[in-house]
Design a protein around this motif. Structure first.
Motif, mmCIF file in Angstrom:
data_model
loop_
_atom_site.group_PDB
_atom_site.id
_atom_site.type_symbol
_atom_site.label_atom_id
_atom_site.label_comp_id
_atom_site.label_asym_id
_atom_site.label_seq_id
_atom_site.Cartn_x
_atom_site.Cartn_y
_atom_site.Cartn_z
ATOM 1 N N THR B 112 30.849 -100.889 -29.538
ATOM 2 C CA THR B 112 31.169 -99.986 -30.636
ATOM 3 C C THR B 112 30.819 -98.562 -30.259
ATOM 4 N N PRO B 113 31.751 -97.659 -30.455
ATOM 5 C CA PRO B 113 31.472 -96.275 -30.126
ATOM 6 C C PRO B 113 30.484 -95.658 -31.116
ATOM 7 N N SER B 114 30.500 -96.119 -32.343
ATOM 8 C CA SER B 114 29.896 -95.293 -33.382
ATOM 9 C C SER B 114 29.074 -96.027 -34.426
ATOM 10 N N ALA B 115 29.130 -97.356 -34.474
ATOM 11 C CA ALA B 115 28.347 -98.053 -35.495
ATOM 12 C C ALA B 115 26.912 -98.114 -34.994
ATOM 13 N N SER B 116 26.048 -97.372 -35.653
ATOM 14 C CA SER B 116 24.791 -97.045 -34.998
ATOM 15 C C SER B 116 23.564 -97.782 -35.537
ATOM 16 N N ALA B 117 23.738 -98.650 -36.528
ATOM 17 C CA ALA B 117 22.567 -99.325 -37.085
ATOM 18 C C ALA B 117 22.083 -100.416 -36.131
ATOM 19 N N PRO B 118 20.772 -100.666 -36.110
ATOM 20 C CA PRO B 118 20.252 -101.722 -35.239
ATOM 21 C C PRO B 118 20.800 -103.096 -35.632
ATOM 22 N N ASP B 300 34.280 -92.713 -24.090
ATOM 23 C CA ASP B 300 33.275 -93.280 -23.177
ATOM 24 C C ASP B 300 33.258 -94.798 -23.230
ATOM 25 N N ALA B 301 33.482 -95.336 -24.413
ATOM 26 C CA ALA B 301 33.453 -96.794 -24.557
ATOM 27 C C ALA B 301 34.511 -97.429 -23.671
ATOM 28 N N VAL B 302 35.704 -96.821 -23.643
ATOM 29 C CA VAL B 302 36.774 -97.389 -22.820
ATOM 30 C C VAL B 302 36.393 -97.291 -21.340
ATOM 31 N N TYR B 303 35.826 -96.160 -20.967
ATOM 32 C CA TYR B 303 35.415 -96.033 -19.565
ATOM 33 C C TYR B 303 34.267 -96.983 -19.223
ATOM 34 N N ALA B 304 33.404 -97.241 -20.192
ATOM 35 C CA ALA B 304 32.338 -98.217 -19.942
ATOM 36 C C ALA B 304 32.947 -99.590 -19.700
ATOM 37 N N LEU B 305 33.972 -99.907 -20.482
ATOM 38 C CA LEU B 305 34.669 -101.173 -20.270
ATOM 39 C C LEU B 305 35.241 -101.227 -18.857
ATOM 40 N N LYS B 306 35.837 -100.120 -18.470
ATOM 41 C CA LYS B 306 36.447 -100.069 -17.136
ATOM 42 C C LYS B 306 35.372 -100.329 -16.081
ATOM 43 N N ALA B 307 34.259 -99.634 -16.239
ATOM 44 C CA ALA B 307 33.181 -99.791 -15.269
ATOM 45 C C ALA B 307 32.681 -101.228 -15.241
ATOM 46 N N ALA B 308 32.531 -101.799 -16.429
ATOM 47 C CA ALA B 308 32.003 -103.167 -16.498
ATOM 48 C C ALA B 308 32.985 -104.160 -15.905
ATOM 49 N N ILE B 309 34.273 -103.935 -16.158
ATOM 50 C CA ILE B 309 35.273 -104.849 -15.590
ATOM 51 C C ILE B 309 35.245 -104.761 -14.069
ATOM 52 N N GLU B 310 35.176 -103.527 -13.588
ATOM 53 C CA GLU B 310 35.161 -103.354 -12.141
ATOM 54 C C GLU B 310 33.905 -103.972 -11.538
ATOM 55 N N GLU B 311 32.790 -103.797 -12.230
ATOM 56 C CA GLU B 311 31.526 -104.345 -11.764
ATOM 57 C C GLU B 311 31.578 -105.874 -11.708
#
Ligand SMILES: Nc1ncnc2c1ncn2[C@@H]1O[C@H](COP(=O)(O)OP(=O)(O)OP(=O)(O)O)[C@@H](O)[C@H]1O
Ligand SMILES: Nc1ncnc2c1ncn2[C@@H]1O[C@H](COP(=O)(O)OP(=O)(O)OP(=O)(O)O)[C@@H](O)[C@H]1O
Ligand SMILES: [Mg+2]
Ligand SMILES: [Mg+2]
Lengths: 236, 371, 293, 252, 361
Positions: B112-118, B300-311
């Motif tokens: 989630t990009p923005s849902a910030s509650a614990p 950033d969330a989409v790029y994090a996904l990209k990084a995680a997929i590549e990883e």
């Protein structure tokens, strides 16, 4: 030419036919009585003439003009008034305000004031109660108001739906006198009455309505002596 | 590319990554969902144009949830029917918790990009990650910052008690401020139903002599507060959090009123950073609007996904559940700069929480300036 | 001192409710329908001013006049398309249609103007008054609102009492069929009512957004509901009632927020409303309609 | 002893003294008429008798039980039922159901019994249907039991109202202008029906009417109201020949 | 002439049976589709909400259609039912109580608490008439929502803690668990609402409502709606029956609320789910489905809840289209011209005499 002419009129409530093709005419200056049993369609006829209901078939001519499709408020402006069944007074307005609304289509202030005086003269009770809300008047008082209100428009023809209903005997006589006066003053009258005897007594001609059709018509005095009428509507 | 919703068929093209997004694009909070939707779209377009992830294109689709938990689940199910393998969303907190319950049982990877509650993270089974700060973090960071820099003695707070984000930050801020010896002289709430008039709240703060107003709220309300305070002739310092970002972009807002407003934010649309500038430029071109932090977080969330997929070397033919297992592990290993990475970049721990350093900025001459 | 300043805030907020409530009560009183779309007409009015001033750089007076005309037309069109065909249907059906119209306007604005909040520049150029050495400020908008509120109320009352159309409205509000028998054009009268109500909505909207300078597709919704409450509070259908109800509601809301709880201010307003209605079931100035048996 | 005993009854509306020092005694089984000019206060008397208006002063006793200050439903349970000058039916329900609603306090079972359809429900409903049909037969409405009440012609609506009032099993039946809107033949029929009801249901009837044929035809005694006050009282024939009454009310 | 018919018993029974049959048929079809994998995730996810709105609409129909009182506060009763049952479930989760039993108790608690609120609110409110009543119910709904949003409830080893200020002032021990956390509501309710439970509650609600309106009590309620003064004159206790109908109506809405609370893992009292907008939405179901027709309420609730989901392809235009569809449906249903047109081209007419003859019977 007749002042008001109804030709082959048919009226429905949803799928139910209440008026099954009636024709009649009212001439200038006449008093015409429309009588008939409960549910015969008298009220429906009057309501259709003044545009409260729409006809399915047939025509209504007022002074030669076809008013079948003319909106109700315009018909009133043309010089037709209607004392409706169930009085329909404006309950939260005062007697005076009700009467003033009766003269809605008129402009001349002085003439309106004159008419008001005339109405108060015919119905002194209304003058006495001019500031009471119409809704709290007694049944008979409301009936007077409905009548007075219609007269305020100074109509050329007036349609009355059971104007004597709920009135005391002495006032029933009075009402019929007033109708005669109205007629004498040149207003044409189309009168629906349960009190057929009194209606026929002051009417020129009459039509008898039975389950949406005209069963009989003719000179009022003649009808009064007609045996079947006597039996069915005069209670003799 | 073309609109994210149009032309989507539920017939799956096996050779693509299917990324879904959820957020309100209609209703009173439509602005947040729209920002998230657009931010992600830009990232997807960039990635696709640059050849995709591991050479595979991304298919992206965003669904509206009107900021309602139930509708959010409907949106989620719609995306599932479409073939979604991972979810960027949802945008707002309460719906996110509801959807988290579903992704946890489906084992669907969610960031989630923005849902910030614990509570968002704790509703999952380790399948959920946040790009934004958690609310407590922001509250604590704000209090620390104010205390360390000795910005004020007497603090007033105005917050939205009907909003999970705002009340979450407020709660931790208050606790931390007390620890740090800051004096909170007034605290006034408003609710979703009465967020256009703050005269009373301001009057209270003024009467209590607050010389700093802490505003853990979104910029729309903040813009009114600034205006009303100005009308009242009340001139305290204003301190906001990331929700304040966007204040300079409010159409027709007199930015002079925001002069000297301070805020902690991971993203500032006029930062000198090249990536940010590119992003802002593209966003403006495409959506005729200045991006806010929601858009940046979602990018950033989409790029994090990209990084995680590549990883993790996750492949397009994986089921959502397999994909989730793969990405879960990879997320804690990646590190990226992104738009909101600040000086240390973005990293994630196992519980899904992000580590990044907030920037404190102050508005000078209608622009952010690092403090 | 702060009490007085709260009071002023309350009157300021209340007079805006009052203006909206005047439109509400007018339409309700005559057409006997709860026009839930009223609040959204307000919002459209604001956008008209916003766009004209912002994008076309027209001056505020011209923009306001354009908004009034625009809203008047909008009101008439809505009435024609959505309400008129249902004149004979159950009032509930019309209520639902009004809700449909409300959704429609909100979503139309969302698509046309986007979801983001706009900051509205006040169109009122009356300077604010500073009292008690600057501790108390009465803003220009407040002054403008209170004055327009009273002027509009008086104008409406005179219009309904004295003018012919006003009389027609009274008749229509009581009994449409009987009104028609008096020669009143019922459709025209109801259209006129909507026109006036919607024109007022434009003015209300401009003042609302000037006082609380923000504009979004949902700007009108909550004030709409509050104004409806205010109208009921004062006695729905009663024009002075709308004014009094609106102002009291605003004052109660602000004082409740200041002294009891800022989160429960709406609950407090509604609770007061309930108590008033229990004591006076037709609102403060509402007529007790006597049903004669 | 009189069934209904009213003493010194009065009410004011604002400044208007609508009814003043009204007195009447009606014996069990009587057919009693209340007449008077329009606005004399007749309906208002009915409204006070049935608890719709609270009298400003006076005593109302039914079978010795004081009714002043009681609510309409209590008065109905005590034994007074009425019809209305402007018809008030349950217009959206069938003719049969209108009468069954009148039987509400005659055949009781709880809401839960109804929801669970316990045997008592079936038994009671059956009895209610039978009783209601029996009443409708008296008014020749049994053939229209399943009509919607609002679709009946005016005259039959009036009859249905009477049937509904009877269903509450009253001791005293109040009829407000039952013949209004009926033609002479229908009025004659109505007179027969009222007599039939009195004889077969052991009923006492107090009615308001402007139709002198009906009044002189069936009422045994009359009270005349004028401007809220009793103008004359006594045997029908005597009252109708009273010059004062003729002057104020009858005319000619 | 329209007939309310002596066959009325039969006709009402028939309509009742058709409704039951419809619900059960839908249930069977859905079950088959789910088990054969023919149903999309979206539809599966919608099943419980559809039940919820059907139930609440049935309840509101009793109030609006039969009692004739306009309530704009039914979302408030839903809210009460939802929160009371969710608090119960949350508290009991730790005790290891049998899950089914816990859920049954939760349903009962939600229903009863909503009924109590309905009753308490009904006492003062039902003295009002028409639109005044509408605004007061709206006000109550808003108050309930508002108050729940400032409620903090926690539980620790020392028992329950309650505050209306903030969660810090609960002063809980370290082992404390927040149950209601102000605007954040309740997180982590068990997801126990299923389609089967929903259908069962629909059937029970239908059973209660149908049997009620066709009994002595129901007639009294309708008598009050049709003519209050006449109802009083035949000895019907207005207050009692109004209150009874209102309370039952609230209780049914409460049952819907229980399902709502146990459908998602989060429960918040937001304007979107428990505000006046929701009350109005349910009213839309009732009016569109036909006042007094429970079957209509269910159908309208299902169609209108699904409509925005079906329109998803239209992206941001969908709510606009939804509004237009709503207006058109109302016009089509109620405008005299449309009614005439429908009668002219209705299927019954097409099949001509046969259908007509039946009607005249
Ligand atoms: N609104 C309506 N809906 C359906 N049928 C109606 C409606 N109004 C009247 N009718 C029917 O139409 C027929 C004619 O009614 P109308 O009221 O015109 O009779 P009427 O001659 O005025 O009788 P009355 O003497 O009772 O006033 C009757 O059978 C009546 O039942
Ligand atoms: N609620 C009220 N407020 C004010 N005046 C009233 C009220 N109810 C009745 N009145 C007045 O009291 C008087 C008596 O009214 P009531 O209805 O009893 O007359 P009535 O004898 O039944 O006349 P009718 O034969 O015309 O029906 C009338 O003048 C009426 O205007
Ligand atoms: Mg008639
Ligand atoms: Mg009378």
């Amino acid at each position: 030419m007749a002042m008001l002419e109804v030709k082959d009129l048919e009226v429905y409530y949803g799928m139910i036919q209440a008026i099954k093709g009636i024709s009649f005419e009212v001439n200038q200056g006449e008093v015409i009585a429309l009588i008939g049993a409960n549910g015969a369609g008298k009220t429906t006829t009057l309501q259709t003439i003044t545009g409260m209901l729409q006809a399915k078939k047939g025509h209504i001519l007022f002074e030669g003009q076809d008013i079948t499709k003319v909106p109700g408020h315009k018909i009133v402006t043309m010089g037709m008034a209607h004392v409706p069944e169930g009085r329909r007074v404006f309950a939260n307005l005062s007697v005076y305000e009700n009467l003033k609304l009766g003269a809605y289509t008129r402009k001349d202030k002085n003439e309106i004031a004159q008419s008001l005086e005339m109405v108060y003269e015919s119905f002194p009770r209304l003058k006495e109660r001019r500031n009471q809300s119409a809704g709290t008047l007694s049944g008979g008082e409301q009936q007077m108001l409905a009548m007075g209100r219609a007269l305020m428009s100074k109509p050329r023809i007036i349609l009355m739906d059971e104007p004597s209903m709920g009135l005391s005997p002495i006032f029933v006589d009075e009402i019929f006198k007033i109708i005669q006066q109205v007629s004498a003053a040149g207003t044409t009258v189309l009168l629906v009455e349960q009190n057929a005897k009194k209606a026929l007594a002051i009417a020129d001609r009459a039509y008898v309505l039975e389950t949406g059709k005209i069963a009989l018509s003719g000179d009022a005095k003649e009808l009064m002596n007609n045996e079947s009428i006597k039996k069915a509507y005069l209670g003799e | 590319g073309c609109g994210s919703n149009s032309g989507s068929s539920s017939k799956k093209d096996a050779d693509k990554y299917y990324i879904g997004g959820i957020g309100p694009t209609t209703g009173a909070t439509a602005i947040y969902g729209t920002a998230v939707k657009n931010g992600a779209q830009i990232a997807v377009d960039e990635i696709n144009a640059a050849g995709g992830i591991n050479g595979k294109q991304i298919e992206y689709r965003f669904e509206d949830d009107q900021n309602d938990a139930e509708k959010s689940v409907n949106a989620y199910n719609t995306l599932k029917d479409w073939g979604m393998q991972m979810l960027v969303g949802t945008t707002t907190t309460a719906p996110c918790i509801a959807v988290a319950g579903k992704t946890a049982s489906d084992n669907m990877f969610q960031i989630t990009p923005s849902a910030s509650a614990p509570d968002v993270l704790s509703s999952g089974n380790g399948n959920i990650f946040q790009v934004c700060f958690t609310d407590p973090n922001q509250g604590i960071a704000s209090a620390q910052y104010i205390a360390e820099n000795k910005l004020a003695k007497k603090i007033g707070i105005i917050y939205d008690s009907s909003d999970v984000y705002s009340s979450g930050i407020e709660e931790k801020f208050e606790a931390e401020a007390k620890d740090k010896g800051l004096q909170i002289v007034s605290k006034a709430a408003f609710t979703a139903d009465s967020k256009t008039d703050f005269g009373t709240q301001l009057q209270k703060a003024k009467d209590a002599g607050a010389d700093l107003l802490f505003l853990p709220i979104y910029y729309q309300e903040a813009s009114i507060i600034l205006k009303q305070a100005d009308t009242m002739g009340y001139k305290p310092k204003f301190f906001g959090v990331d929700g304040m970002d966007g204040i300079l972009t409010v159409e027709n807002f007199d930015t002079k009123l925001a002069e000297d407003v301070m805020l902690l934010t991971p993203f500032a649309a006029d930062a000198k950073d090249k990536a940010v500038q590119n992003f802002v430029k593209t966003y403006k071109e495409k959506y005729k609007d200045t991006p806010n932090q929601f858009a940046a977080d979602s990018y950033d969330a989409v790029y994090a996904l990209k990084a995680a997929i590549e990883e993790s070397k996750a492949t397009t033919d994986m089921s959502a559940s397999d994909m989730c297992d793969a990405l879960k592990g990879a997320m804690t290993k990646i590190k990226m700069q992104g738009l909101t990475g600040g000086k240390d970049g973005l990293t994630w721990n196992e519980s899904g929480e992000v580590t990044k350093s907030p920037k404190a900025v102050i508005i000078k001459n209608g622009a952010y300036k690092a403090m | 001192m702060s009490f007085i300043s709260y009071l002023i805030n309350g009157i300021s907020l209340g007079s805006i409710y009052a203006i909206i409530a005047l439109g509400y009560t007018m339409v309700y009183g005559i057409a006997k329908m709860l026009n839930f779309a009223h609040g959204d007409v307000i919002m459209i009015g604001c956008y008209i001013v916003f766009v004209l001033m912002g994008s076309f750089h027209l001056n505020s007076t011209v923009s306001i006049i354009a908004a009034v005309i625009g809203c008047t037309l909008l009101g008439v069109v809505i009435e024609k398309i959505a309400y008129k065909p249902l004149r004979k249907a159950s009032p509930l059906a019309v209520l639902i249609t009004a809700i449909g119209v409300s959704y429609f306007l909100q979503n139309l604005a969302l698509i046309l103007f986007g979801a983001d909040t706009k900051s509205f520049t006040s169109v009122v150029h009356i300077p604010s008054i500073k009292l008690a050495g600057g501790d108390l400020t009465i803003s220009g908008v407040t002054i403008a609102t209170v004055i327009s509120c009273i002027v509009i109320m008086a104008a409406l009352m005179i219009f309904i009492k004295k003018s012919k159309s006003g009389q027609a409205m009274l008749a229509v509000s009581e009994d449409k069929d009987a009104a028609q028998l008096m020669g009143v054009n019922v459709n025209k009268t109801i259209s006129l009512t909507f026109a006036i109500g919607s024109g007022l909505a434009a003015i209300a909207g401009v003042l609302l957004c000037s006082a609380y300078p923000t504009l979004s597709p949902y700007t009108g919704a909550m004030p709409g509901i509050k104004a409806f409450t205010a109208a009921v509070f004062g006695g729905i259908g009663s024009i002075p009632g709308a004014l009094i109800g609106g102002i009291l509601l605003g004052v109660i809301e602000i004082l409740g927020r200041a002294y009891i709880s800022s989160q429960l201010s709406d609950a407090i307003v509604f609770a007061v409303l309930i108590i008033v209605l229990l004591v006076k079931p037709t609102g403060l100035l509402g007529k007790q309609v006597q049903e004669k048996v | 002893m009189a069934l209904l005993e009213v003493k010194n009854l009065g009410i004011s509306f604002g400044g208007l003294r609508a009814v003043d020092r009204f007195e009447v005694e009606i014996k069990k089984g009587q057919l009693y008429g209340l007449i008077g000019p329009n606005g004399a206060g007749k309906t208002t008397v009915f409204n006070m008798l049935t608890g719709v208006y609270k009298p400003t002063d006076g005593i109302i006793k039914l079978d010795g039980e004081d009714l002043v200050g009681k609510k309409t439903i209590e008065i109905n349970k005590a034994g007074i039922a009425r019809t209305f000058q402007n018809i008030r039916l349950f217009s959206q329900q069938s003719v049969l159901d209108n009468v069954k609603i009148g039987l509400h306090n005659q055949y009781k079972y709880s809401a839960l019994t109804g929801i669970l359809r316990l045997p008592k429900y079936h038994k009671m409903e059956k009895e209610m249907n039978e009783k209601a049909m029996e009443l409708l037969k008296v008014f020749e409405l049994d053939g229209k039991a399943d009509f919607l009440a609002s679709n009946l012609p005016y005259g039959e609506q009036r009859k249905l109202e009477i049937a509904r009032a009877l269903a509450t099993n009253p001791k005293l039946l109040l009829l407000d202008e039952p013949a209004a809107g009926m033609n002479p033949n229908e009025t004659i029929e109505l007179m027969d029906t009222i007599r039939f009801v009195r004889d077969n249901f052991d009923m006492t009837v107090l009615l308001i009417e402007h139709d002198m044929k009906l009044v002189s035809g069936i009422c045994e005694e009359l009270t005349v109201l004028n401007f809220g006050q009793v103008l004359a009282q006594g045997k029908t024939k005597d009252v109708l020949n009273d010059p004062e009454v003729i002057k104020a009310y009858l005319g000619e | 002439m329209k007939k309310a018919n002596l066959k009325s018993m039969n006709k009402q029974t028939k309509s009742m049976l058709i409704t039951y049959a419809m619900v059960i048929a839908v249930f069977i079809i859905v079950e088959v589709m789910v088990s054969t994998g023919m149903m999309s995730s979206l539809m599966q996810g919608l099943l419980v909400p559809l039940c919820i709105y059907s139930i609440v609409a049935i309840g509101l129909n009793l109030c609006v259609g039969y009692l004739g009182e306009l309530s704009l506060g039914h979302a408030g009763f839903m809210c009460v039912g939802a929160f009371s049952s969710a608090v119960f479930s949350k508290c009991m989760m730790a005790t290891g109580m049998n899950e089914t039993l816990r859920f049954i108790l939760a349903i009962l608690i939600g229903t009863v608490v909503a009924a109590i609120f309905g009753w308490l609110i009904g006492i003062p409110v039902l003295r009002l008439r028409g639109d005044y009543l509408a605004i007061v119910t709206l006000a109550f709904g808003e108050i309930i929502k508002n108050v729940i949003n400032v409620m903090y409830l926690g539980k620790d080893s020392k028992g329950f803690h309650f505050s209306i200020k903030d969660s810090a002032s609960l002063n809980m021990e370290a082992d404390g668990q927040k149950i209601i956390d102000g605007a954040k509501g309740i997180v982590g309710t068990p997801n126990q609402s299923t389609f089967v439970v929903g259908i069962i509650i629909i059937l029970i609600s239908l059973f209660v409502c149908f049997n009620l309106v066709n009994s002595r009590t129901g007639r009294a309620i309708m008598a009050i709606r049709d003519n209050r003064i006449a109802a009083e004159s035949v000895g019907i206790n207005i207050t009692k029956y109004k209150l009874m109908a209102f309370t039952i109506s609230a209780a049914i809405a409460g049952a819907g609320g229980v399902l709502y609370a146990h459908n998602l893992s989060t429960l918040t009292a937001l304007p979107a789910n428990f505000g006046y907008n929701m009350s109005i939405m349910i009213l839309v179901f009732v009016v569109l489905g036909g006042m007094g027709s429970f079957r209509g309420s269910i159908i309208a609730a299902v169609l209108l809840t699904m409509l925005p989901e079906v329109l998803r392809g239209l992206a941001d235009y969908r709510m606009l289209i939804y509004a237009i569809v709503l207006i058109i449906m109302m016009l089509f249903n109620w405008a005299p011209k449309a009614i005439e047109w429908r009668e002219k081209y209705s299927i019954k007419r097409m099949f001509g005499k046969k259908a007509k003859a039946e009607e005249v019977q």
